[in-house]
Design a protein around this motif. Sequence first.
Motif, short mmCIF file in Angstrom:
data_model
loop_
_atom_site.label_atom_id
_atom_site.label_comp_id
_atom_site.label_asym_id
_atom_site.label_seq_id
_atom_site.Cartn_x
_atom_site.Cartn_y
_atom_site.Cartn_z
N VAL A 24 1.00 -1.29 0.20
CA VAL A 24 0.01 -0.02 0.09
C VAL A 24 0.92 1.06 0.05
O VAL A 24 1.91 1.28 0.91
CB VAL A 24 -1.00 0.11 1.32
CG1 VAL A 24 -1.76 1.05 1.26
CG2 VAL A 24 -1.63 -1.37 1.45
N VAL A 25 0.59 2.13 -0.94
CA VAL A 25 1.39 3.25 -1.04
C VAL A 25 0.39 4.62 -0.66
O VAL A 25 -0.70 4.72 -1.37
CB VAL A 25 2.11 3.61 -2.38
CG1 VAL A 25 2.96 4.69 -2.56
CG2 VAL A 25 3.03 2.15 -2.70
N CYS A 26 1.13 5.59 -0.03
CA CYS A 26 0.48 6.80 0.31
C CYS A 26 1.17 8.05 0.15
O CYS A 26 2.29 8.07 0.15
CB CYS A 26 0.09 7.00 1.78
SG CYS A 26 -1.17 8.27 1.80
N THR A 27 0.65 9.00 -0.74
CA THR A 27 1.32 10.17 -0.95
C THR A 27 0.59 11.27 -0.52
O THR A 27 -0.58 11.38 -0.46
CB THR A 27 1.39 10.05 -2.55
OG1 THR A 27 0.17 10.24 -3.17
CG2 THR A 27 2.34 9.16 -3.12
N ALA A 28 1.56 12.41 -0.04
CA ALA A 28 0.94 13.88 0.11
C ALA A 28 1.92 14.87 -0.37
O ALA A 28 3.01 14.43 -0.33
CB ALA A 28 0.51 13.80 1.53
N SER A 29 1.26 16.09 -0.81
CA SER A 29 2.19 17.12 -1.16
C SER A 29 1.74 18.46 -0.60
O SER A 29 0.75 18.66 0.08
CB SER A 29 2.41 16.98 -2.67
OG SER A 29 1.04 17.22 -3.01
N ALA A 53 9.78 8.13 1.71
CA ALA A 53 10.74 9.16 0.91
C ALA A 53 10.09 10.47 0.85
O ALA A 53 8.93 10.71 0.90
CB ALA A 53 10.70 8.42 -0.56
N HIS A 54 10.90 11.54 1.10
CA HIS A 54 10.51 13.01 1.05
C HIS A 54 11.28 13.45 -0.22
O HIS A 54 12.35 13.38 -0.39
CB HIS A 54 10.90 13.70 2.19
CG HIS A 54 10.15 13.21 3.38
ND1 HIS A 54 9.00 13.73 3.90
CD2 HIS A 54 10.59 12.21 4.27
CE1 HIS A 54 8.52 13.13 4.96
NE2 HIS A 54 9.46 12.24 5.41
N LYS A 59 9.31 25.62 -4.56
CA LYS A 59 8.81 26.63 -3.55
C LYS A 59 9.19 26.27 -2.22
O LYS A 59 8.83 26.99 -1.14
CB LYS A 59 7.27 26.52 -3.70
CG LYS A 59 6.81 27.08 -4.92
CD LYS A 59 5.24 26.80 -5.23
CE LYS A 59 4.79 27.23 -6.54
NZ LYS A 59 3.33 27.28 -6.72
N GLY A 60 10.03 25.09 -1.93
CA GLY A 60 10.45 24.70 -0.65
C GLY A 60 9.43 23.70 0.01
O GLY A 60 9.57 23.39 1.39
N LEU A 61 8.19 23.38 -0.62
CA LEU A 61 7.19 22.53 0.00
C LEU A 61 7.58 21.08 -0.32
O LEU A 61 8.05 20.72 -1.21
CB LEU A 61 5.96 22.75 -0.88
CG LEU A 61 5.40 24.13 -0.42
CD1 LEU A 61 4.10 24.30 -1.30
CD2 LEU A 61 5.12 24.54 0.91
N PHE A 62 7.22 20.33 0.89
CA PHE A 62 7.63 18.85 0.89
C PHE A 62 6.54 18.21 0.18
O PHE A 62 5.34 18.26 0.66
CB PHE A 62 7.96 18.45 2.11
CG PHE A 62 9.30 18.90 2.51
CD1 PHE A 62 10.38 18.32 2.39
CD2 PHE A 62 9.41 19.97 3.25
CE1 PHE A 62 11.63 18.73 2.83
CE2 PHE A 62 10.72 20.55 3.87
CZ PHE A 62 11.92 19.85 3.64
N SER A 63 6.80 16.91 -0.40
CA SER A 63 6.08 15.71 -1.01
C SER A 63 6.56 14.65 -0.15
O SER A 63 7.71 14.46 0.09
CB SER A 63 5.98 15.57 -2.07
OG SER A 63 5.47 16.84 -2.89
N VAL A 64 5.62 13.58 0.32
CA VAL A 64 5.98 12.47 0.95
C VAL A 64 5.43 11.34 0.24
O VAL A 64 4.36 11.32 -0.23
CB VAL A 64 5.74 12.36 2.36
CG1 VAL A 64 4.31 12.71 2.78
CG2 VAL A 64 6.42 11.25 3.20
#
Length: 190
Positions: A24-29, A53-54, A59-64
């Motif tokens: 199961v993979v989850c992403t958010a940004s 993984a980040h 713009k300096g915003l993180f995705s995970v």
Amino acid sequence: MQLRGVGSAPQVCITGPEEGGVQVVCTASGWFPKPQVQWRDLSGEKFLIFSEAHAQDAKGLFSVEAALVVKDHSVGNMIFSVLSPILGQEKAMAIFIPEPFFPQSSPWKSAFLVSLTRGLPMLGLLLFGAGYYAQRGHSAKLQELHEQETLCQAKEQDRQAKEEMLKARDWRKTIYLAAWRKAQLYAGRH
């Protein structure tokens, strides 16, 4: 001024079988600072082993992206959450993994393994059984189609019979009206 942001809600997907379980993979940004992530079951118990993984955009915003392999089908319900440690805000997504997604729960896998251990006679028997049931299903479908065709033919015959009756009734009515007109003409002359 320090940039702070709560990003998108998590998106969860099942990517397939992996290491005897389901991945199961989850992403958010759009998060700042780098968010904390966690997987937990419905009782709140945390899963400790998962990959994470980040990435940071221009713009300096993180995705995970966090991936977890679930091996026990009894843990079919779980929650993935993304938390901003500074803001104390959390966004979570629940997911349910149905039992058929788990490789070890498939009855075909165990039947296949048994047939391999028992040799070709067992495999032949399984193939014969599968063929028999497929043929039986096909025969049942043909029987159903034949019954539907018979029913359609009977309905068509009924429709034609009603049409003939209506034509005959209309013809008798026409003859009756013609005779009636003649009788009135004859009665009018005398």
